[in-house]
Design a protein around this motif. Structure first.
Motif, PDB file in Angstrom:
ATOM      1  N   UNK A 142       0.820  -1.208   0.000  1.00 42.30           N
ATOM      2  CA  UNK A 142       0.000   0.000   0.000  1.00 42.30           C
ATOM      3  C   UNK A 142       0.858   1.264   0.000  1.00 42.30           C
ATOM      4  N   UNK A 143       1.946   1.259   0.791  1.00 37.60           N
ATOM      5  CA  UNK A 143       2.755   2.483   0.900  1.00 37.60           C
ATOM      6  C   UNK A 143       3.614   2.727  -0.333  1.00 37.60           C
ATOM      7  N   UNK A 144       4.164   1.660  -0.933  1.00 35.51           N
ATOM      8  CA  UNK A 144       4.961   1.907  -2.142  1.00 35.51           C
ATOM      9  C   UNK A 144       4.065   2.185  -3.345  1.00 35.51           C
ATOM     10  N   UNK A 145       2.791   1.797  -3.241  1.00 35.85           N
ATOM     11  CA  UNK A 145       1.843   2.084  -4.313  1.00 35.85           C
ATOM     12  C   UNK A 145       1.314   3.513  -4.237  1.00 35.85           C
ATOM     13  N   UNK A 146       1.277   4.087  -3.042  1.00 39.30           N
ATOM     14  CA  UNK A 146       0.635   5.388  -2.864  1.00 39.30           C
ATOM     15  C   UNK A 146       1.250   6.476  -3.751  1.00 39.30           C
ATOM     16  N   UNK A 147       2.587   6.614  -3.822  1.00 39.80           N
ATOM     17  CA  UNK A 147       3.147   7.648  -4.710  1.00 39.80           C
ATOM     18  C   UNK A 147       2.796   7.419  -6.182  1.00 39.80           C
ATOM     19  N   UNK A 148       2.670   6.144  -6.587  1.00 34.61           N
ATOM     20  CA  UNK A 148       2.277   5.861  -7.973  1.00 34.61           C
ATOM     21  C   UNK A 148       0.841   6.317  -8.217  1.00 34.61           C
ATOM     22  N   UNK A 149      -0.032   6.063  -7.246  1.00 34.26           N
ATOM     23  CA  UNK A 149      -1.416   6.514  -7.382  1.00 34.26           C
ATOM     24  C   UNK A 149      -1.475   8.047  -7.394  1.00 34.26           C
ATOM     25  N   UNK A 150      -0.662   8.687  -6.547  1.00 31.75           N
ATOM     26  CA  UNK A 150      -0.633  10.159  -6.526  1.00 31.75           C
ATOM     27  C   UNK A 150      -0.198  10.701  -7.879  1.00 31.75           C
ATOM     28  N   UNK A 151       0.779  10.051  -8.498  1.00 27.27           N
ATOM     29  CA  UNK A 151       1.257  10.466  -9.821  1.00 27.27           C
ATOM     30  C   UNK A 151       0.139  10.367 -10.849  1.00 27.27           C
ATOM     31  N   UNK A 152      -0.575   9.247 -10.861  1.00 28.46           N
ATOM     32  CA  UNK A 152      -1.657   9.046 -11.829  1.00 28.46           C
ATOM     33  C   UNK A 152      -2.780  10.054 -11.583  1.00 28.46           C
ATOM     34  N   UNK A 153      -3.162  10.240 -10.309  1.00 26.78           N
ATOM     35  CA  UNK A 153      -4.264  11.152  -9.985  1.00 26.78           C
ATOM     36  C   UNK A 153      -3.944  12.588 -10.345  1.00 26.78           C
ATOM     37  N   UNK A 154      -2.741  13.050 -10.002  1.00 22.10           N
ATOM     38  CA  UNK A 154      -2.388  14.455 -10.265  1.00 22.10           C
ATOM     39  C   UNK A 154      -2.170  14.707 -11.750  1.00 22.10           C
ATOM     40  N   UNK A 155      -1.940  13.651 -12.512  1.00 22.81           N
ATOM     41  CA  UNK A 155      -1.777  13.805 -13.964  1.00 22.81           C
ATOM     42  C   UNK A 155      -3.116  13.890 -14.678  1.00 22.81           C
TER      43      UNK A 155
END
Length: 445
Positions: A142-155
Motif C-alpha cells: 500500500x505504501x509503495x503504491x501510494x506515490x504511484x497513485x498520486x502520480x496518476x491522480x495528479x496527472x
C-alpha cells in the motif's frame, strides 16, 4: 455560470467523482473482510475486527505522511517541472518501505504486550496477532503504491485509479472466499484468511498500477525506476509536509477510536448503537474526504502555476459543492435515522439509541463539509503544520473535554460524547476557515 466557471466545475467533478468511487471500493473491501469473517464464526469476526481496529490508525497516519506526494507532484506540474517528478515518486516509495519497516519493528517488539493488555480470548488474540503480522505485507504494498497513485491522480487520471481500485473489490472477494472458507483448492484459514486475501489483493493491485505507468509514457516509469537516487530536498519536504498531515489524521481517527473506552461502561446497547451510527457516518464521510483529495490536486496545480486567484475560485467551488451534498445527506440522515439504524441491528433499544446518535451525526456532516475540503486546500498550499495544531486543539482540547464534562459533571450519559464530538468537529471547521483566509491572504500578497 460563465464558461470559465463551467469548465472549472467540470474539472472538479472529473477529478472528484472517481475518487469517491475509489474510496467506496476501499471501504467495500473492509466491509467484505468483516462480513465474510463473521460467516466463519464469531471468534474469527472478533479477531479480524480487533486486528483491523488496531491497524487502522497506523495505515491512516502513514498514508497521511505519504499524501505529501500529491501537492508536491501537483505543484511541479503547475510549474512545468515534470523532470523532477520521478525523484518525488521514488523518494515516496523509499519512505513507504521505511515506514513499513518501522511498523514491523514495533509489531515484533510490542505485539505480545498489546495482546496481554487487551486481555482477549485466546482464539481472538491468536487471529488478531496473525492478522496484524500479515498487515506488514499489506502496508508494504500500500505504501509503495501510494506515490504511484498520486502520480496518476495528479496527472488528471483519477478515473484510471478508480478503475484499478474497483477491480480490486471482486479480487478481494474471491480471495476471501478461497482462504476464509477453503474453496477452490485453498486452505481453510478462517479469519486469518481475510488477512491473506488482503495482502494478495494489495500485491495484485500494486502490479496493476505498475502495468499502467509502464504502458503510458506520460507517467515516466523508466525515469522513476532507472535510478535509485532520492534527493535530501525531497525527503525534507516529505517530512515537513507529510508528518504534520499524518499526525492530523491520527489526531482525528485516534479520538474517534479512543472514545469507545468512555462509551463501553454504558453497556452493549450503547456500544452497538455507537458502532452502528459511526459506521454510517464514516460512509458519508467519503464525500468530503474525496473532495479534500480533489482540492489538493487542483489547488496544488494552480499554486504551482502561480494562479492564486484561480486556486481561490476552485476552493470556493469545492466548498459549495460539498456543502450542498452535506445538506442533502444531513436531511436524509435526520429523516431516515431509524431506518438507517434498522440496517445495522434488529434490537429496538439499539435502533432507538443509534437513531438519536445519528441526529448528531447529521451535524458532523455539515461541519465535515467545511473542515475536510479546507484541509485538502491547505495541503495544496503545502500548509500542514498549523492545521495539525488546529486539529489537536479541536479534538483533544475541545471534543474530549466537552464530552467528559457533559457526562461526569452534567450527567448527560452516553449522548455526552456525541455532543462532544460535534463540538470538536464544529471547532475544527471554524479554525480551518480562519486558517484558509490567512493562508490565501499570504499567497495573494
Amino acid at each position: 455560470m460563465n464558461s470559465e466557471n463551467k469548465n472549472d466545475f467540470k474539472r472538479l467533478l472529473h477529478t472528484m467523482l472517481p475518487l469517491v468511487l475509489a474510496q467506496l471500493s476501499l471501504m467495500g473491501m473492509n466491509v467484505m473482510d468483516a462480513t465474510m469473517s463473521g460467516h466463519a464464526g464469531p471468534v474469527d469476526l472478533a479477531g479480524v475486527s480487533m486486528g483491523a481496529s488496531l491497524f487502522m490508525p497506523v495505515t491512516a497516519s502513514f498514508t497521511g505522511i505519504l499524501a505529501a506526494s500529491t501537492p508536491m507532484i501537483a505543484q511541479l506540474l503547475g510549474r512545468r517541472r515534470k523532470q523532477d517528478i520521478p525523484h518525488v515518486v521514488r523518494t515516496g516509495m523509499a519512505l513507504g518501505m521505511l515506514l513499513t519497516a518501522l511498523f514491523a519493528l514495533i509489531y515484533f517488539l510490542a505485539i505480545d504486550q498489546v495482546m496481554s493488555f487487551l486481555s482477549l480470548d485466546s482464539g481472538v488474540a491468536r487471529i488478531a496477532t496473525v492478522y496484524l503480522m500479515l498487515m506488514i505485507g499489506n502496508l508494504f504494498f500500500q505504501t509503495i503504491m501510494f506515490p504511484l497513485r498520486a502520480l496518476i491522480d495528479t496527472s488528471g487520471s483519477t478515473a484510471t485509479s478508480m478503475k484499478l481500485m474497483l477491480s480490486a473489490l471482486p479480487i478481494n472477494g474471491l480471495l476471501n472466499y478461497m482462504f476464509i472458507f477453503g474453496r477452490l483448492g485453498a486452505p481453510r484459514l478462517g479469519g486469518i484468511g481475510a488477512g491473506v486475501a488482503t495482502v494478495c489483493t494489495a500485491a495484485i493491485l500494486f502490479g496493476m498500477f505498475l502495468w499502467v505507468i509502464f504502458h503510458n509514457s506520460k507517467y515516466m516509469a523508466r525515469e522513476i525506476f532507472s535510478d535509485l537516487t532520492t534527493p535530501w530536498s525531497d525527503w525534507k519536504e516529505y517530512f515537513t509536509v507529510g508528518i504534520p498531515n499524518g499526525l492530523s489524521i491520527l489526531m482525528e481517527a485516534g479520538l474517534f477510536g479512543f472514545i469507545i473506552i468512555f462509551i463501553a461502561p454504558f453497556g452493549t446497547v450503547a456500544i452497538g448503537a455507537h458502532q452502528s451510527a459511526l459506521s454510517f457516518c464514516n460512509l458519508i464521510y467519503v464525500l468530503p474526504m474525496s473532495c479534500s483529495m480533489a482540492m489538493t490536486i487542483l489547488v496544488g496545480y494552480e499554486v504551482g502555476a502561480e494562479n492564486y486567484e484561480r486556486a481561490r475560485k476552485l476552493s470556493r467551488m469545492g466548498l459549495k459543492l460539498t456543502l450542498c451534498c452535506a445538506f442533502l445527506t444531513a436531511a436524509g440522515t435526520v429523516l431516515g435515522r431509524n431506518a438507517i439504524a434498522d440496517l445495522y441491528s434488529e434490537d429496538p433499544q439499539v435502533i432507538r439509541m443509534a437513531g438519536r446518535f445519528l441526529l448528531y451525526g447529521a451535524a458532523w456532516q455539515l461541519f465535515d463539509a467545511i473542515a475536510a475540503p479546507i484541509q485538502g486546500i491547505l495541503r495544496g498550499y503545502k500548509d500542514t503544520r498549523v492545521p495539525f495544531l488546529l486539529m489537536l486543539i479541536a479534538y483533544w482540547c475541545v471534543a474530549l473535554p466537552v464530552g467528559l464534562f457533559l457526562d461526569h459533571v452534567m450527567g448527560q450519559g452516553v449522548i455526552a460524547y456525541w455532543r462532544g464530538l460535534d463540538s470538536g468537529v464544529g471547532t475544527s471547521a471554524c479554525l480551518m476557515v480562519c486558517r484558509l483566509l490567512i493562508e490565501e491572504r499570504k499567497w495573494k500578497e
